[in-house]
Write a protein that holds these residues in place. Structure first.
Motif, PDB file in Angstrom:
ATOM      1  N   UNK A  90      43.818  40.531  39.336  1.00  0.00           N
ATOM      2  CA  UNK A  90      44.579  40.939  38.358  1.00  0.00           C
ATOM      3  C   UNK A  90      43.228  41.731  37.245  1.00  0.00           C
ATOM      4  N   UNK A  91      42.322  40.659  37.048  1.00  0.00           N
ATOM      5  CA  UNK A  91      41.005  41.245  36.249  1.00  0.00           C
ATOM      6  C   UNK A  91      40.248  42.241  36.947  1.00  0.00           C
ATOM      7  N   UNK A  92      40.177  42.222  38.123  1.00  0.00           N
ATOM      8  CA  UNK A  92      39.473  42.995  39.017  1.00  0.00           C
ATOM      9  C   UNK A  92      40.165  44.359  38.889  1.00  0.00           C
ATOM     10  N   UNK A  93      41.524  44.485  39.098  1.00  0.00           N
ATOM     11  CA  UNK A  93      42.200  45.735  38.951  1.00  0.00           C
ATOM     12  C   UNK A  93      41.973  46.324  37.598  1.00  0.00           C
ATOM     13  N   UNK A  94      41.931  45.729  36.505  1.00  0.00           N
ATOM     14  CA  UNK A  94      41.861  46.180  35.179  1.00  0.00           C
ATOM     15  C   UNK A  94      40.424  46.836  35.105  1.00  0.00           C
TER      16      UNK A  94
END
Length: 94
Positions: A90-94
């Protein structure tokens, strides 16, 4: 792959139609000696992966696929830590 704190340590991209366990060999080679357990989703449920980890004295915490006849046990409480990898993505997608 992430560490116990949810920080990314390895990434291996495969084509979208490739099964998860096919790329596992790349991720599971040369693990640090202090690795005690590996958590993975049902996509990584294979006897080959389980045996490879057992040979290195690493606990495989992978729930069995629903259609598997012999269902190896796994620690449900330990498996709850798998949210760390979901948070990392989720952090990488942000």
């Amino acid at each position: 792959m992430c560490d116990g704190e949810g920080r990314p340590v390895r990434l291996h991209l495969t084509a979208s139609q490739v099964s998860d366990f096919r790329g596992a060999d790349v991720l599971l080679t040369n693990l640090p000696e202090e690795t005690e357990e590996i958590l993975g989703n049902r996509g990584y449920d294979s006897n080959k992966i389980r045996q490879s980890l057992a040979d290195r004295n690493i606990t495989a915490c992978i729930p069995p696929k629903k259609n598997q006849k012999s269902k190896p046990p796994y620690d449900w409480h330990l498996y709850k830590k798998r949210h760390l990898i979901e948070n990392m993505f989720a952090k990488l997608k942000d």
